[in-house]
Design a protein around this motif. Structure first.
Motif, mmCIF file in Angstrom:
data_model
loop_
_atom_site.group_PDB
_atom_site.id
_atom_site.type_symbol
_atom_site.label_atom_id
_atom_site.label_comp_id
_atom_site.label_asym_id
_atom_site.label_seq_id
_atom_site.Cartn_x
_atom_site.Cartn_y
_atom_site.Cartn_z
ATOM 1 N N ALA A 308 42.467 9.871 -8.964
ATOM 2 C CA ALA A 308 42.700 8.596 -9.650
ATOM 3 C C ALA A 308 41.508 7.680 -9.384
ATOM 4 O O ALA A 308 40.956 7.659 -8.284
ATOM 5 N N GLY A 309 41.123 6.918 -10.417
ATOM 6 C CA GLY A 309 39.964 6.048 -10.261
ATOM 7 C C GLY A 309 38.685 6.845 -10.338
ATOM 8 O O GLY A 309 38.279 7.309 -11.409
ATOM 9 N N SER A 310 38.026 7.036 -9.216
ATOM 10 C CA SER A 310 36.818 7.872 -9.146
ATOM 11 C C SER A 310 37.262 9.324 -9.005
ATOM 12 O O SER A 310 37.606 9.769 -7.907
ATOM 13 N N LEU A 311 37.253 10.062 -10.095
ATOM 14 C CA LEU A 311 37.795 11.420 -10.092
ATOM 15 C C LEU A 311 36.766 12.434 -9.591
ATOM 16 O O LEU A 311 35.565 12.284 -9.787
ATOM 17 N N GLY A 312 37.291 13.488 -8.936
ATOM 18 C CA GLY A 312 36.456 14.638 -8.634
ATOM 19 C C GLY A 312 35.642 14.550 -7.365
ATOM 20 O O GLY A 312 34.745 15.365 -7.154
ATOM 21 N N ILE A 313 35.915 13.571 -6.484
ATOM 22 C CA ILE A 313 35.237 13.550 -5.180
ATOM 23 C C ILE A 313 35.897 14.626 -4.322
ATOM 24 O O ILE A 313 37.102 14.595 -4.074
ATOM 25 N N VAL A 314 35.097 15.580 -3.872
ATOM 26 C CA VAL A 314 35.618 16.745 -3.161
ATOM 27 C C VAL A 314 35.023 16.787 -1.759
ATOM 28 O O VAL A 314 33.840 16.474 -1.563
ATOM 29 N N GLY A 315 35.843 17.174 -0.777
ATOM 30 C CA GLY A 315 35.289 17.263 0.568
ATOM 31 C C GLY A 315 36.244 17.877 1.569
ATOM 32 O O GLY A 315 37.383 18.238 1.250
ATOM 33 N N ILE A 316 35.734 17.974 2.794
ATOM 34 C CA ILE A 316 36.494 18.487 3.934
ATOM 35 C C ILE A 316 36.507 17.392 4.987
ATOM 36 O O ILE A 316 35.468 16.786 5.265
ATOM 37 N N ILE A 317 37.636 17.126 5.582
ATOM 38 C CA ILE A 317 37.719 16.015 6.537
ATOM 39 C C ILE A 317 37.128 16.422 7.884
ATOM 40 O O ILE A 317 37.151 17.595 8.263
ATOM 41 N N PRO A 318 36.592 15.445 8.649
ATOM 42 C CA PRO A 318 36.071 15.747 9.987
ATOM 43 C C PRO A 318 37.213 15.946 10.980
ATOM 44 O O PRO A 318 38.359 15.537 10.738
ATOM 45 N N LYS A 319 36.889 16.575 12.105
ATOM 46 C CA LYS A 319 37.907 16.858 13.115
ATOM 47 C C LYS A 319 38.586 15.588 13.610
ATOM 48 O O LYS A 319 39.760 15.606 13.983
ATOM 49 N N ALA A 320 37.847 14.483 13.636
ATOM 50 C CA ALA A 320 38.408 13.223 14.138
ATOM 51 C C ALA A 320 39.572 12.736 13.293
ATOM 52 O O ALA A 320 40.390 11.939 13.763
ATOM 53 N N LEU A 321 39.668 13.219 12.052
ATOM 54 C CA LEU A 321 40.757 12.785 11.164
ATOM 55 C C LEU A 321 41.778 13.892 10.923
ATOM 56 O O LEU A 321 42.603 13.787 10.010
ATOM 57 N N MET A 347 34.501 23.707 -6.221
ATOM 58 C CA MET A 347 35.142 22.459 -6.655
ATOM 59 C C MET A 347 34.106 21.370 -6.931
ATOM 60 O O MET A 347 34.334 20.476 -7.742
ATOM 61 N N SER A 348 32.968 21.440 -6.241
ATOM 62 C CA SER A 348 31.896 20.444 -6.432
ATOM 63 C C SER A 348 31.001 20.781 -7.603
ATOM 64 O O SER A 348 30.223 19.921 -8.051
ATOM 65 N N SER A 349 31.081 21.996 -8.113
ATOM 66 C CA SER A 349 30.169 22.464 -9.146
ATOM 67 C C SER A 349 30.567 21.964 -10.527
ATOM 68 O O SER A 349 31.659 21.437 -10.743
ATOM 69 N N SER A 350 29.667 22.189 -11.482
ATOM 70 C CA SER A 350 29.942 21.787 -12.865
ATOM 71 C C SER A 350 31.127 22.538 -13.445
ATOM 72 O O SER A 350 31.759 22.057 -14.390
ATOM 73 N N ILE A 351 31.453 23.707 -12.884
ATOM 74 C CA ILE A 351 32.590 24.500 -13.395
ATOM 75 C C ILE A 351 33.869 23.662 -13.355
ATOM 76 O O ILE A 351 34.634 23.604 -14.332
#
Length: 625
Positions: A308-321, A347-351
């Motif tokens: 929602a909002g800014s769509l498609g931000i993909v990532g892995i959380i750090p151990k601290a979280l 998931m980060s790719s243009s595909i």
């Protein structure tokens, strides 16, 4: 507050006593903005430049439109912007952006941009560009705009903007030092862009199987899928077939996030960046609210994606979280049946990113439904080792890009620190006054020159770049011209001015014998560096010469050898012309050079072009009067 000796209080703050502070209207020979009527763009041969083409320190002509000759001539008659002028954005969101015009061609300006023209005999435009782009310079622009309903600088306000400035040689030295850092930043930007493009190309090849890594090649047999051609032994799978796609959750009604640290951090979309989470502004679930959303946590083995909002931000959380609560504006992929890093890159790719753009809902806030996300297709290699190998290659590329970005960030911080020091006169690159004459010497000429050669080798030579004889000769010439007003013994030799007595009559041999210098070679560079007994030479130099001599020479540290040859050659010719009562101009300088058998070949070199000779004449006039 007490002002320390050698400095004075002005309208723009504390500056050195030999600096001045003036409004741009007094510093410039012309200040003018572009046309206040929008021309008809389209076909034509003349660019039409607006505020969007003026970046922070650089021109961006990629979006510049073109107009015809008739419209251009009408605009240019009033606003005749020329190469070397400073362009300043005066209207709109980019107000305060500035850049030098480095184009040889004529172009037209819109009223959102003004040009500032400086007299190069008195002021260096590049120096004032750095002043305008500095934190203090931008603050003055914002202050001038305060109270305006529309973000705008009028020509009247531009003319009244005040900036501090040193004498011309120091302007040139400051501009040169900061421009060198700008060139480094520009080089890093281009390298980062290149590496990112290489990575994108690699993703396209590796994530579709067009290129197989060693050990996983096999025979290429393609098969058609809904996401394109992939190897026969790969599959196009849905996200729900290789993971559990689950949503995040907002806080229960009546509860609000808090800055107070609790055992339950909360990840918002604003905390996310491509690849991970920014920890600098994490907020927390308040006591009593965590139990109601405990099933909506994310873990280090999962992947998040904003929906929602800014769509498609993909990532892995750090151990601290690990175990943090996830916003309702993001989904998580958990219980993965594939390599986590491989899935992150897909998931980060243009595909996937292009699929998101194609199906997102349109409204006040774009959204991506969980049921649609579950059905997304991705290409999947048959084994985890191949998935991990692909991810490893891309991860190495990311690490290289990150290292370059960190280097750029440090260089940018260095530039800001340099601007703060140099543009306020806190650190001086040029000695503020003429240095004192040396004491009466009770030593011969050869000893004197041996000490000079040694001190120059110590201050201007390094093991990586030892001080070569040609450069040493030019610096020695300039030193004598600065102190004594003349440089005796220098002849019109091919690489001259050159004093053969330094090499053949003792000074270099004395410096070597006494251990003041040593010969050194580093790759293709050879010359002198400081010897074991350099301290003795420095002590002699300190007795015979003022310390300001070396400070004055610092302005030539980054000049190329050819540039020093041009400067010293033109200076020697200028002295000859003045002694004969002749006028000093480009034609006269070239005539003297052409008449000398050893020097006439210089005129065939680009460094001795008419424009560069003219510039050297101005520099000589500034340096020595």
């Amino acid at each position: 507050m007490e002002v320390k000796p050698g400095y004075k209080q002005t309208e723009v703050g504390v500056i050195p006593e030999d600096w001045e502070c003036s409004p741009l209207g007094e510093l410039c020979t012309k200040i003018q903005d572009g046309t206040h009527f929008s021309p008809t763009s389209g076909r034509g041969n003349y660019r039409y430049v607006t505020s969007r083409n003026i970046g922070y320190g650089a021109l961006d002509m990629s979006s510049a439109q073109y107009i015809d000759a008739a419209q251009h001539e009408a605009i240019y008659k009033r606003c005749d912007v020329k190469k070397g002028d400073l362009l300043l954005t005066k209207d709109g969101a980019n107000t305060g952006n500035a850049a030098l015009n480095n184009l040889d061609e004529e172009f037209s300006l819109l009223s959102s941009v003004a040009f500032l023209r400086f007299d190069p005999k008195r002021h260096i435009a590049t120096y004032f560009l750095q002043q305008i782009l500095s934190w203090e310079g931008q603050s003055r622009i914002k202050e001038a705009m305060s109270g305006n309903a529309i973000t705008r600088l009028t020509l009247e306000k531009i003319n009244k903007l005040e900036y501090p400035y040193p004498p011309l040689p120091e302007q040139r030295a400051i501009a040169g030092a900061l421009s060198d850092v700008d060139a480094l930043l520009d080089g890093l930007d281009r390298l980062i862009t290149k590496k990112r493009n290489i990575k994108q190309a690699a993703m396209q090849e590796l994530l579709t199987g067009k290129t197989r890594l060693p050990g996983f090649e096999g025979e290429w047999e393609e098969k058609k899928t809904e996401i394109g051609l992939i190897p026969k032994d790969w599959d196009a799978v849905t996200l729900e077939s290789i993971s559990d796609v689950k949503s995040g959750k907002r806080l229960p009604k009546g509860y609000y996030l808090t800055d107070n640290v609790t055992p339950h951090p909360y990840i918002r979309v604003s905390d996310m960046h491509q690849g991970g989470v920014d920890l600098s502004d994490i907020q927390y679930v308040p006591a009593g609210a965590s139990s109601g959303i405990s099933n909506y946590r994310i873990f280090v083995d999962d992947i998040f994606i904003s929906v929602a909002g800014s769509l498609g931000i993909v990532g892995i959380i750090p151990k601290a979280l690990n175990g943090a609560n996830l916003t309702e504006n993001a989904d998580r992929l958990t219980n993965l049946h594939c390599d986590q890093d491989y899935l992150f890159y897909v998931m980060s790719s243009s595909i996937v990113q292009q699929a998101i753009e194609a199906i997102q809902t349109v409204g006040a806030q774009p959204k991506l439904a969980l049921t649609r996300l579950q059905k997304f297709l991705i290409p999947l290699p048959p084994s985890r080792p191949e998935q991990a190998a692909i991810a490893s290659v891309l991860s190495d590329m990311d690490a290289e890009i990150e290292a370059l970005e960190q280097r750029r960030s440090k260089t940018q911080d260095l530039k800001k620190a340099m601007m703060q020091e140099l543009l306020t006169g806190k650190t001086r690159l040029v000695v503020p006054q003429r240095v004192k004459k040396p004491e009466e010497r009770k030593h011969n000429w050869a000893i004197n020159e041996a000490v000079i050669v040694a001190v120059l080798a110590n201050h201007f030579g390094t093991e990586q770049y030892p001080l070569g004889r040609k450069r040493c000769t030019k610096l020695t010439y300039l030193l004598h011209r600065h102190i004594e007003g003349d440089a005796d013994g220098y002849l019109k030799k091919a690489a001259g001015p050159y004093n053969p007595k330094v090499k053949y009559k003792g000074p270099e041999a004395i410096a070597l014998k006494n251990g003041y210098i040593q010969k050194y070679k580093s790759g293709k560079f050879s010359g002198y560096i400081a010897g074991d007994n350099i301290v003795q030479a420095e002590e002699y130099f300190g007795k015979w010469y003022d310390a300001g001599v070396l400070q004055w020479l610092e302005q030539f540290r980054y000049n190329k050898n050819d540039e020093l040859e041009l400067l010293t050659t033109v200076d020697m010719v200028t002295q000859e012309l003045r002694k004969s009562g002749a006028a000093v101009d480009v034609a006269a300088v070239k005539a003297v050079i052409a008449q000398d058998p050893e020097w006439k070949a210089k005129l065939g070199r680009s460094v001795f072009s008419d424009s560069k000779i003219a510039e050297a004449i101005e520099t000589v006039d500034t340096l020595f009067g």
